[in-house]
Design an enzyme around this catalytic site. Structure first.
Site, mmCIF file in Angstrom:
data_model
loop_
_atom_site.group_PDB
_atom_site.id
_atom_site.type_symbol
_atom_site.label_atom_id
_atom_site.label_comp_id
_atom_site.label_asym_id
_atom_site.label_seq_id
_atom_site.Cartn_x
_atom_site.Cartn_y
_atom_site.Cartn_z
ATOM 1 C CG HIS A 23 49.469 32.434 24.227
ATOM 2 N ND1 HIS A 23 50.257 31.961 25.241
ATOM 3 C CD2 HIS A 23 48.850 33.547 24.711
ATOM 4 C CE1 HIS A 23 50.139 32.766 26.298
ATOM 5 N NE2 HIS A 23 49.298 33.728 26.004
ATOM 6 C CD GLU A 59 50.421 35.582 29.342
ATOM 7 O OE1 GLU A 59 50.782 34.466 28.925
ATOM 8 O OE2 GLU A 59 49.448 36.201 28.868
ATOM 9 C CB SER A 66 50.782 28.165 24.697
ATOM 10 O OG SER A 66 51.484 29.372 24.941
#
Ligand code: PHE
Ligand code: FE
Length: 269
Positions: free
Chosen positions: A127, A173, A192
């Site tokens: 990630h 994010e 991710s």
């Protein structure tokens, strides 16, 4: 730290929570798992990632296995003055903001287990590296994240980290961007993710709202399922401009008008 279930090895971390990556310790199985994660995402990103991310990953030789942070840091320093700092996992706010404020991006050293292929609660090296590092090559994004770090240290003094963490969540994010190819993802948690990357762009259910700083700072988020809403920027320039004003009065205004909300973790994958 208040997060007893953190799984990294913090015993060797320095006062800034940095560790050696110790790249030679990764096993062949770990490199192979990383490659499998990479290959799954590689099929999706041409259709779902923002052009800035796609352009940057092409210059990184990141497909063969877990990357060596030192090697990538040399490229990053030349490009935007950032570098990677290896960390054992999630780190406290002051250490996290301090690294960003010095153009160092913390990347977790450990990789998830094979049974976590589809889902993981804490950020791991896949990630952190695949999702976050490529965009550090974009000059505007790189400057914005630097400003975010400084803003984080300031938010700590103003007791406003929770509001600022929501900004991070809905941009860094889980942010979406309008592009010439339609809506694309630039948020690392999306880039991710094996499932949410297509969902965030294609699924009719979630809300896709235009970037709105104050609304973001008021909007709680869930860390354990796909998002119900995303905020869409038009460009990193817009993000930079939209976050440039002094947040002090905005924090004060929100605090004076918001009902007390339940506590939320400040960061997540
Ligand atoms: N402008 C913000 C402040 O005054 C700092 C900041 C910049 C925060 C960029 C996030 C992103 O606190
Ligand atoms: Fe992340």
């Amino acid at each position: 730290m208040g997060k007893p279930q953190l799984r990294g090895d913090y015993s060797r971390a320095g006062s800034d929570y940095s560790v050696e990556q110790d790249w030679g310790r990764y096993t062949a199985e770990e490199h192979a798992l990383y490659r499998r994660l990479y290959e799954r995402q590689a099929k999706l990103v041409p259709q779902y990632a923002c052009p800035e991310w796609i352009g940057a990953i092409a210059t990184l030789d990141a497909a063969g296995g877990i990357p060596q942070f030192d090697v990538v840091s040399v490229l990053l320093r030349q490009s935007t003055g950032w570098e990677i700092v290896a960390v054992p996992g999630l780190i406290p706010d002051d250490a996290f903001f301090g690294h960003l404020a010095n153009r160092r991006f913390p990347v977790t050293v450990w990789l998830r287990k094979p049974e976590e292929f589809d889902y993981i609660v804490e950020p791991d090296v896949f990630h952190d590296f695949f999702g976050h590092v490529p965009l550090l090559f974009d000059p505007v994004y790189a400057d914005h994240l630097h400003e975010y770090g400084k803003g984080g240290l300031k938010a700590m003094r103003l007791d406003a980290v929770k509001m600022l963490a929501r900004l991070y969540w809905y941009t860094i994010e889980f942010g979406l961007m309008n592009t010439p190819y339609g809506v694309r993802a630039y948020g690392a948690g999306l880039l991710s993710s094996g499932g949410e990357l297509a969902y965030c762009v294609d699924d009719p259910r979630p809300q896709r709202l235009p970037f709105d700083l104050e609304r973001i700072m008021r909007t709680d988020y869930q860390i354990d399922r796909y998002q119900d809403r995303y905020f869409v920027i038009d460009s990193f320039d817009q993000l930079m401009r939209g976050t440039a004003p002094d947040f002090t009065p905005i924090y004060a205004h929100i605090k004076s008008s918001a009902p007390p909300a339940a506590t939320t973790p400040t960061r997540g994958a």
